[in-house]
Design a protein around this motif. Structure first.
Motif, PDB file in Angstrom:
ATOM      1  N   ILE A 439       0.766  -1.313  -0.012  1.00 30.16           N
ATOM      2  CA  ILE A 439       0.052  -0.013  -0.044  1.00 30.16           C
ATOM      3  C   ILE A 439       0.787   1.242  -0.006  1.00 30.16           C
ATOM      4  O   ILE A 439       0.691   2.158  -0.796  1.00 30.16           O
ATOM      5  CB  ILE A 439      -1.078   0.056   1.236  1.00 30.16           C
ATOM      6  CG1 ILE A 439      -2.072  -1.095   1.016  1.00 30.16           C
ATOM      7  CG2 ILE A 439      -1.753   1.456   1.570  1.00 30.16           C
ATOM      8  CD1 ILE A 439      -2.859  -1.214   2.308  1.00 30.16           C
ATOM      9  N   LYS A 440       2.031   1.114   0.692  1.00 28.26           N
ATOM     10  CA  LYS A 440       2.732   2.316   0.881  1.00 28.26           C
ATOM     11  C   LYS A 440       3.543   2.584  -0.447  1.00 28.26           C
ATOM     12  O   LYS A 440       3.419   3.583  -0.865  1.00 28.26           O
ATOM     13  CB  LYS A 440       3.930   2.193   2.035  1.00 28.26           C
ATOM     14  CG  LYS A 440       5.046   3.200   2.199  1.00 28.26           C
ATOM     15  CD  LYS A 440       5.932   2.789   3.197  1.00 28.26           C
ATOM     16  CE  LYS A 440       7.289   3.634   2.896  1.00 28.26           C
ATOM     17  NZ  LYS A 440       6.982   5.194   2.774  1.00 28.26           N
ATOM     18  N   ILE A 448       1.288  10.311  -2.752  1.00 29.39           N
ATOM     19  CA  ILE A 448       0.675  10.531  -1.654  1.00 29.39           C
ATOM     20  C   ILE A 448       1.624   9.751  -0.443  1.00 29.39           C
ATOM     21  O   ILE A 448       1.656   8.639  -0.350  1.00 29.39           O
ATOM     22  CB  ILE A 448      -0.625   9.914  -1.193  1.00 29.39           C
ATOM     23  CG1 ILE A 448      -1.534  10.223  -2.439  1.00 29.39           C
ATOM     24  CG2 ILE A 448      -1.279  10.269   0.197  1.00 29.39           C
ATOM     25  CD1 ILE A 448      -2.958   9.414  -2.357  1.00 29.39           C
ATOM     26  N   PRO A 449       2.560  10.559  -0.272  1.00 30.42           N
ATOM     27  CA  PRO A 449       3.525   9.848   0.848  1.00 30.42           C
ATOM     28  C   PRO A 449       2.877   9.300   2.060  1.00 30.42           C
ATOM     29  O   PRO A 449       2.186   9.952   2.641  1.00 30.42           O
ATOM     30  CB  PRO A 449       4.547  11.115   1.242  1.00 30.42           C
ATOM     31  CG  PRO A 449       4.332  12.200   0.282  1.00 30.42           C
ATOM     32  CD  PRO A 449       3.001  11.916  -0.199  1.00 30.42           C
ATOM     33  N   THR A 450       3.281   8.162   2.138  1.00 30.33           N
ATOM     34  CA  THR A 450       2.560   7.333   3.169  1.00 30.33           C
ATOM     35  C   THR A 450       3.841   6.612   4.222  1.00 30.33           C
ATOM     36  O   THR A 450       4.694   6.379   3.768  1.00 30.33           O
ATOM     37  CB  THR A 450       1.823   6.059   2.839  1.00 30.33           C
ATOM     38  OG1 THR A 450       0.822   6.724   1.725  1.00 30.33           O
ATOM     39  CG2 THR A 450       1.110   5.178   3.550  1.00 30.33           C
ATOM     40  N   THR A 451       3.023   6.709   5.593  1.00 31.15           N
ATOM     41  CA  THR A 451       4.032   6.280   6.662  1.00 31.15           C
ATOM     42  C   THR A 451       3.208   4.999   7.205  1.00 31.15           C
ATOM     43  O   THR A 451       2.213   5.386   7.371  1.00 31.15           O
ATOM     44  CB  THR A 451       4.300   7.020   7.595  1.00 31.15           C
ATOM     45  OG1 THR A 451       4.897   8.482   7.041  1.00 31.15           O
ATOM     46  CG2 THR A 451       5.348   6.759   8.665  1.00 31.15           C
ATOM     47  N   ILE A 452       4.017   3.957   7.404  1.00 29.03           N
ATOM     48  CA  ILE A 452       3.216   2.894   8.138  1.00 29.03           C
ATOM     49  C   ILE A 452       3.930   2.744   9.571  1.00 29.03           C
ATOM     50  O   ILE A 452       5.235   3.035   9.746  1.00 29.03           O
ATOM     51  CB  ILE A 452       3.662   1.523   7.717  1.00 29.03           C
ATOM     52  CG1 ILE A 452       3.421   1.355   5.948  1.00 29.03           C
ATOM     53  CG2 ILE A 452       2.972   0.342   7.982  1.00 29.03           C
ATOM     54  CD1 ILE A 452       2.109   1.933   5.605  1.00 29.03           C
ATOM     55  N   THR A 453       3.012   2.801  10.365  1.00 31.31           N
ATOM     56  CA  THR A 453       3.514   2.785  11.943  1.00 31.31           C
ATOM     57  C   THR A 453       3.127   1.618  12.468  1.00 31.31           C
ATOM     58  O   THR A 453       1.898   1.047  12.518  1.00 31.31           O
ATOM     59  CB  THR A 453       2.940   3.971  12.638  1.00 31.31           C
ATOM     60  OG1 THR A 453       1.326   3.839  12.582  1.00 31.31           O
ATOM     61  CG2 THR A 453       3.364   5.430  12.193  1.00 31.31           C
TER      62      THR A 453
END
Lengths: 615, 330
Positions: A439-440, A448-453
């Motif tokens: 997904i990222k 759309i810069p994405t961060t996984i936490t």
């Protein structure tokens, strides 16, 4: 000299070991009853076998095995649309009253406990009181129960409430779960735990009078007492009872008093407990297990298990994974943005990494598993749904229509702020973790810069979600069986709706009365459907009398509107439908069931239905 | 008299240490992130329950989670500890911690004591051999092997043993302690099954410790062999057996310290070994209680480990004068 000494030490040790190996390998099978030499080995991944722990199904960590020794009135058949489809347990038959407010259950003729005493209506009545004490019955609006005669009981709905009695009373006990549900326990053993005034206490706890608080407290204390109770021996009304157990195995032997004992062709069941997938995989690869469920499977492990001679069996799991949006937060309050994200996320690629073995990519976003679509839509209606096939050009067009702009490969919100996404993953959901990397990658590439936490464990994750901390989050949807539970995962309590009919109330995010994080509009306009109030429609599903053809037809009508609404409104981007997975090893047994209804049950149900025979 | 005074002093010191460490452990354990109910709910879901099922299954457990203020809990803990009461488990709904710990401890003792003894005997034998024959290829090979085994993580050894002997060859069970088909008691079937189930975990424990014993004893023996009194003894023409006794007594001292602490530490369980072999000892109990945030069980298990280590140290201190005359004279 030293080597000689070593030999002196090691030779006797080797000899002693050899003797004990031979002794162990020559162990004799247990005896007792017909088929006493036929032993079936399976695994109980949920029950931690602990010598000394109570053999009491109301204890959350007890030594009990659903469908083998612990019985409910019926087993949930897992029908996606009709929760009334049940497999008989201790109930032989049942009927719903015309107004749908009472359910009469006839017990299996000749049903007995493993000590030879009959299973009676009193057992069911006392067990029902214990459901209330354990906080189970009030959760599904059960009002009470009475014994009509020694083998017939009638359950009634709580005053002012309406719920599906089939589903709640009969269907809660799924043959494939070990949750503390509607277990039937013997009154001669557990009845002494119940105070004489238990039913008046239950009535007070259900009411609104001044004694409600004290009654609830009394029931809670009773619940703890019941949970901690430890009968000296296992008293079973199922096909087996526990003979003995050690720290990692339980030996169950055939119950000659079981109502369908003549159908059971297995004398002993060895129940293994291993705590890790690595151990279960090892037992399957060494052909120790005749069958075993498996949760969270990788492709390589699956290949090894199958190569060792095990057959993989699957059936729909009535649960799906999705990305959910908080529509209180821009830009997720814009349907065009949510639709655009559905076009960006490639379900096939995400599922391929997230759940390669026990999942299938969802056909589209509908709020129900794809396998349930025929229950709700005609083929023409199904083909009219938007499949949201990956299409970044379409997504770009939709976002531009929503007022977002793309500059130098980065999307900007209408207020000029760069659009970024933070996606938390609940601890322990390794499939979500794996899928999040895809997904990222897809969202990053799209601008759309994405961060996984790393999020907390699921319960805390939910609390954070309900507190409005996650605008975009993973969510489990489509939890069947039945349309109401399925769509309630979106338009139920998680969208702020509590109650049914005239008592339906909507609460905002953060209100303790609800768990609202979706924050969808009260009404939406859906092309081809018109103006829809999805929360109201979903609540109405809970009031339908699914025991009638008219009720099922109305459910289908409402569900079709909800499917179309979800497909257009995209409150979630549905990614994959889970598939339940188990393995069977045909080296020692034949005649395994083939229907998905039975495969979804524990093997005790298979045996009670006459399946499984030694080769 | 002097020994009694010394013993009393050591016991008092030991009790103070137990109180300090038990107190520190109590607060550290309670400060762990998460809570038992949430952990149980998450575990139930990972085992396939729906969120609603997991929530209802967990609800009743709240009755066993202590809710008093921390200082009150601590006072209660200490008071109960003085009465040898470790409290009740949270995850196992009201079951006494002492029962849970006492059920797990024997399995660890069986596993660890055999593992320590075998690894000590084999490792020290190989160490002496490599020290005495240190100029030969055999010694070089054994030293290399010892260093290699010492460097392999224990969980790798465990998984390899399971893969080869339980999965591929299927000559030993993959895990557990005994076959449930055997009638418990002093009969050949039951005892044989116990031994067969213990073979792989004990072998793993032995292999895991063997390299360290071999290398340490080799080093110790080589050091002693270079001492002047050994040269003098050889020149005096003493018999090889007498010479070996001289070497052994002197080389044994550092090994004895490690051995004593090993026995004390065995109650911490061989965490990885017990986990891989599904052996229900204290190591697996520790893992399970950390996972479920079962604070009383964690406290109980830690307390047992602390007491065992302190007792082992006291016993080692008391035993030194018996094996080393220099300490006795000083």
């Amino acid at each position: 000299m030293n080597i000689r000494r070593l030999r002196v030490i090691t030779l006797p040790l080797a000899a002693a070991t050899a003797v004990t190996v031979v002794a162990a390998c020559s162990s004799s099978p247990s005896s007792g009853g017909s088929y006493s030499n036929v032993t079936f080995t399976t695994i109980s991944p949920n029950t931690v076998i602990t010598p000394g722990a109570p053999m009491n199904p109301f204890n959350a960590t007890s030594n009990v095995f659903p469908s083998f020794d612990s019985m409910t009135l019926a087993w949930n058949a897992g029908n996606s649309a009709d929760p009334n489809q049940e497999l008989p347990g201790l109930a032989q038959s049942w009927s719903l009253s015309a107004n749908g407010r009472s359910l009469t259950v006839h017990l299996q003729p000749g049903a007995k406990w493993s000590n030879g005493k009959p299973v009676t209506a009193t057992d069911v009545v006392d067990s029902t009181a214990m459901w209330f004490a354990e906080g189970l019955a009030s959760g599904y609006n059960l009002g009470g129960v009475k014994a009509d005669n020694s083998t017939t009981v009638t359950f009634t709905q709580a005053p002012g409430a309406f719920d599906n009695l089939f589903e709640t009373v009969l269907g809660e006990g799924s043959g494939s779960s070990t949750s503390t549900n509607d277990w039937i326990v013997p009154s001669f053993e557990y009845g002494k735990l119940l105070p004489a005034n238990v039913w008046s206490t239950i009535a007070a706890s259900l009411g609104t009078g001044s004694g409600k608080t004290a009654a609830v407290t009394a029931l809670t204390n009773l619940g703890k007492k019941i949970a901690a109770y430890a009968p000296k021996t296992d008293i079973s009304a199922g096909p087996f009872y526990i003979k003995r157990l050690n720290n990692s195995q339980a030996l169950l032997v055939k119950n000659p008093d079981f109502y369908a004992a003549s159908k059971v062709h297995v004398g002993n069941v060895i129940m293994e407990h291993d705590s890790t997938n690595q151990q279960i995989a090892g037992l399957l690869e060494s052909s120790t297990l005749d069958t075993s469920p498996f949760v969270a499977m990788s492709s390589s492990v699956n290949a090894q298990i199958v190569a060792a001679g095990n057959k993989k069996i699957t059936w729909p799991a009535l649960v799906a994974s999705a990305i959910a949006f908080d529509e209180n937060v821009a830009p997720y309050n814009n349907v065009l943005v949510r639709q655009a994200l559905a076009y960006v996320l490639n379900r096939t690629a995400i599922q391929h990494v997230g759940e390669p073995v026990v999942g299938t990519p969802s056909k589209t976003t509908i709020g129900a598993v794809s396998a349930a679509l025929p229950d709700y839509l005609t083929p023409a209606q199904e083909s009219a749904l938007n499949p949201y096939s990956p299409n970044t050009a379409k997504a770009t067009s939709l976002l531009e229509s929503a007022g977002l702009t793309l500059k130098s490969g980065q999307w900007y919100l209408a207020n000029g702020q760069p659009w970024t996404i933070t996606l938390p993953v609940a601890q322990g959901f390794s499939d979500w973790q794996d899928a999040s990397s895809v997904i990222k990658s897809e969202l990053d590439s799209f601008g759309i810069p994405t961060t996984i936490t790393a999020g907390p464990q699921w319960p805390q994750y939910q609390l954070n979600l309900f507190a409005g901390q996650y605008p975009v989050a993973w969510w489990l949807i489509a939890l069947g069986p039945g349309a109401n539970p399925t769509f309630s995962r979106i338009y139920g309590a998680y969208d702020g709706y509590v109650g049914v009919g005239s008592s339906l109330t909507r609460y905002a995010t953060g209100n303790a009365a609800a768990k609202n994080f979706f924050n969808t509009p009260n009404t939406v306009t859906v092309p081809g459907v018109g103006t829809v109030n999805p929360g109201s429609l979903t609540a109405k599903l809970a009031e339908l009398q699914l025991g009638t053809a008219a009720g099922l037809a109305e459910q289908k009508q409402i569900a079709s509107e909800l499917v179309k609404t979800i497909n257009y409104e995209v409150p979630v981007v549905q990614l994959w439908d889970y598939v339940s997975l188990a393995y069977i090893n045909g080296k020692r047994f034949t005649d395994f069931p083939t229907s998905t209804t039975l495969l979804g049950q524990n093997p005790g149900v298979w045996m009670a239905e006459g399946y499984l025979a030694a080769k | 008299m002097q020994l009694a005074r010394k013993l009393a002093a050591k016991l008092v010191t030991g009790l103070v240490m137990i109180w300090v460490v038990a107190t520190a452990t109590f607060f550290l354990v309670l400060e762990m992130p998460g809570n038992p109910a949430l952990a149980q709910e998450a575990a139930d879901m990972q085992h396939g329950m729906s969120p609603a099922q997991a929530a209802s299954a967990t609800a009743v457990m709240f009755g066993f989670v202590p809710k008093q203020p921390l200082p009150d809990q601590y006072r209660h803990y200490l008071w109960q500890l003085l009465h040898f009461n470790l409290g009740v488990s949270i995850a196992e709904e009201g079951v006494p911690v002492s029962h849970i710990v006492a059920s797990a401890a024997p399995w660890t003792v069986i596993l660890a004591s055999f593992g320590i003894i075998f690894s000590f005997l084999i490792g020290v034998t190989l160490g002496i051999l490599t020290a005495i024959r240190r100029t030969t290829r055999l010694a070089d090979g054994l030293t290399l092997l010892g260093a290699f085994i010492n460097g392999v993580p224990v969980f790798v050894i465990a998984i390899m043993l399971v893969f080869v002997f339980a999965t591929i060859l299927a000559i030993f069970p993959q895990g557990g302690t005994v076959s449930v088909l055997e009638t418990p008691g002093w009969n050949a079937g039951y005892l044989g099954s116990l031994v067969v189930h213990a073979v792989l975990p004990v072998a793993c424990y032995t292999l895991a410790g063997l390299g360290a014993w071999q290398l340490t004893s080799k080093s110790s023996v080589i050091t002693v062999l270079g001492d002047d009194f050994i040269l003098a003894a050889e020149l005096r023409g003493l018999r090889p057996l007498t010479l070996a006794r001289y070497v052994a007594r002197n080389a044994m001292l550092p090994l004895f310290t490690i051995l004593a602490i090993s026995f004390g530490l065995m109650f911490s369980g061989a965490v990885f070994i017990e986990e891989v072999f599904n052996y229900p000892g204290l190591g697996e109990l520790l893992i399970a209680s950390i996972t479920t945030k079962d604070f009383p069980v964690l406290d109980g298990a830690f307390l047992l480990i602390i007491v065992a280590v302190i007792l082992a140290n006291i016993l080692a201190d008391l035993a030194y004068p018996l094996i080393d005359p220099r300490i006795r004279r000083s």
